[in-house]
Design an enzyme around this catalytic site. Structure first.
Site, PDB file in Angstrom:
ATOM      1  N   ASN A 168      -7.282   1.689   4.126  1.00 10.56           N
ATOM      2  CA  ASN A 168      -6.188   1.373   5.052  1.00 10.56           C
ATOM      3  C   ASN A 168      -6.592   1.303   6.516  1.00 10.56           C
ATOM      4  O   ASN A 168      -5.903   0.671   7.321  1.00 10.56           O
ATOM      5  CB  ASN A 168      -5.075   2.418   4.903  1.00 10.56           C
ATOM      6  CG  ASN A 168      -4.375   2.338   3.564  1.00 10.56           C
ATOM      7  OD1 ASN A 168      -4.312   1.272   2.956  1.00 10.56           O
ATOM      8  ND2 ASN A 168      -3.848   3.455   3.095  1.00 10.56           N
ATOM      9  N   HIS A 186       0.818  -1.207   0.000  1.00 13.53           N
ATOM     10  CA  HIS A 186       0.000   0.000   0.000  1.00 13.53           C
ATOM     11  C   HIS A 186       0.853   1.257   0.000  1.00 13.53           C
ATOM     12  O   HIS A 186       0.387   2.319  -0.435  1.00 13.53           O
ATOM     13  CB  HIS A 186      -0.955  -0.014   1.202  1.00 13.53           C
ATOM     14  CG  HIS A 186      -2.158  -0.872   0.989  1.00 13.53           C
ATOM     15  ND1 HIS A 186      -3.430  -0.501   1.358  1.00 13.53           N
ATOM     16  CD2 HIS A 186      -2.292  -2.092   0.404  1.00 13.53           C
ATOM     17  CE1 HIS A 186      -4.289  -1.452   1.025  1.00 13.53           C
ATOM     18  NE2 HIS A 186      -3.617  -2.428   0.456  1.00 13.53           N
TER      19      HIS A 186
END
Length: 383
Positions: free
Chosen positions: A95, A66
């Site tokens: 997230n 990410h």
């Protein structure tokens, strides 16, 4: 025995070919002269956390992924939000609350700052930690070229178009990965990271109770598996802490179980099961399911490539003292840093200070990292 040797050598040659396009201005052994213990300290912190909770390995691999897919591998995912109206990447819906492993990076950074102040970047720490997590979970270790510098920008909004959704179909996945320079095969290979880790029920509940707005179950989901998931994720539950393993057949182990699950219609996400809806990706799923060793090799190479996405080097970015905070202007002045151009050019051009070699000394890393790693693998197989 001879047959086994030939097989190992063949796989090694294939790995070399797979890795031949991996190149960078980063260097293996970047901190050799400036902070020689950097990688060992990171590995020690990963190991300490892994002993307590093996799930942290999946967290660190995902954290690295990410990070790299948003603004490149610059540790921007580690930066804290400064206010509710100024959210950083880590607080984006993709997230939060699913990302974890931040404390491992914090601990490693604190130890490194105590002995090598201002030398090792948070971006490199995260790349090292992801590699160590892969290795500790049963995957193939690989040498990590270093020399990344830390970014100064982290925006939650950047995640919206740069991270794959668990609801993506195969075409959407292929296009997003292509935007980052990955082939469709590399997309399928990296998707195998879902062989470890966990998922919140809210990520796939629609497949159980309201697929495509029909108030019914996803017909591509194995009925027995769906029944198990419904027991773990009751309909209407609002508990944000309900999680299930991504691959219940081999908890915490990097293996080909992810692909065998897909073949059995037990892919947890829509974005997992969709790999069977395309002829080319379906072939790759079958190949990976049949040859776990080769997939592990391809996965190591894909991780190596991902770790070099849009990296900051030389005078770009900064070296944070705290991975959660961008260096303040007054710190830039005190330590001879320029808030716009980065650190003092003298240090940037001297490899002995660990801030990155000068452009003259920069070399492309081709083949070498994977060759070394997989020749080691061959020796292990031959024992």
């Amino acid at each position: 025995m001879r047959s086994r040797k030939l097989t190992c050598v063949s796989i090694t040659l294939i790995v070399v070919l797979l890795c031949q396009n991996v190149h960078s201005q980063l260097q293996v052994g970047f901190y050799r002269n400036s902070c020689d213990c950097a990688e060992s300290i990171v590995k020690d912190e990963v190991r300490n956390s892994f002993i307590k909770d093996q799930g942290v390995a999946a967290g660190l691999v995902r954290l690295h992924f990410h990070d790299c897919f948003v603004r490149g591998c610059d540790a921007s995912v580690l930066i804290d939000s400064t206010s509710p109206s100024n959210k950083a990447e880590k607080d984006a819906p993709a997230n939060n609350p699913s990302l974890r492993g931040f404390e491992v990076i914090d601990n490693a950074k604190a130890r490194l700052e105590a002995i090598c102040k201002g030398v090792v970047s948070c971006a490199d720490i995260l790349a090292f930690a992801a590699r160590d997590s892969v290795e500790m979970s049963g995957g193939i270790g690989y040498d990590v070229p270093a020399g990344r510098r830390d970014g100064k920008i982290s925006l939650a909004s950047d995640t919206f178009t740069n991270l794959p959704s668990p609801f993506f179909n195969v075409d959407q996945l292929t296009q997003l990965f292509a935007n980052k320079g990955f082939t469709q095969e590399e997309m399928v290979t990296l998707s195998g990271a879902h062989t470890i880790g966990r998922s919140h029920c809210t990520t796939f509940n629609d497949r159980l109770y309201n697929f495509s707005g029909t108030m019914s179950q996803d017909p591509s989901l194995d009925p027995m598996y769906a029944s198990q998931l419904k027991q773990q994720c009751p309909q209407g539950s609002t508990d944000p802490n309900l999680v299930v393993p991504m691959d219940p057949s081999s908890l915490g182990t990097i293996d080909a179980g992810y692909y065998t699950n897909i073949l059995a219609n037990r892919g947890l996400f829509t974005s997992d099961q969709t790999l069977l809806t395309n002829a080319a990706t379906a072939i790759q799923v079958n190949q990976n399911a049949r040859n776990a060793k080769l997939w592990r090799s391809k996965f190591a190479c894909a991780m190596l490539k991902m770790g070099q996405l849009d990296v900051l080097t030389g005078n770009a970015g900064e070296i944070r003292s705290n991975c959660r905070e961008i260096v303040k202007v007054y710190q830039d002045i005190i330590y001879g840093q320029n808030p716009i151009y980065g650190q003092n050019p003298f240090y940037d051009q001297d490899p002995f200070y660990g801030q990155g070699p000068s452009p003259i000394l920069s070399v492309q890393i081709k083949y070498i990292t994977c060759i070394v790693s997989f020749l080691t693998l061959v020796n292990i197989w031959l024992v």
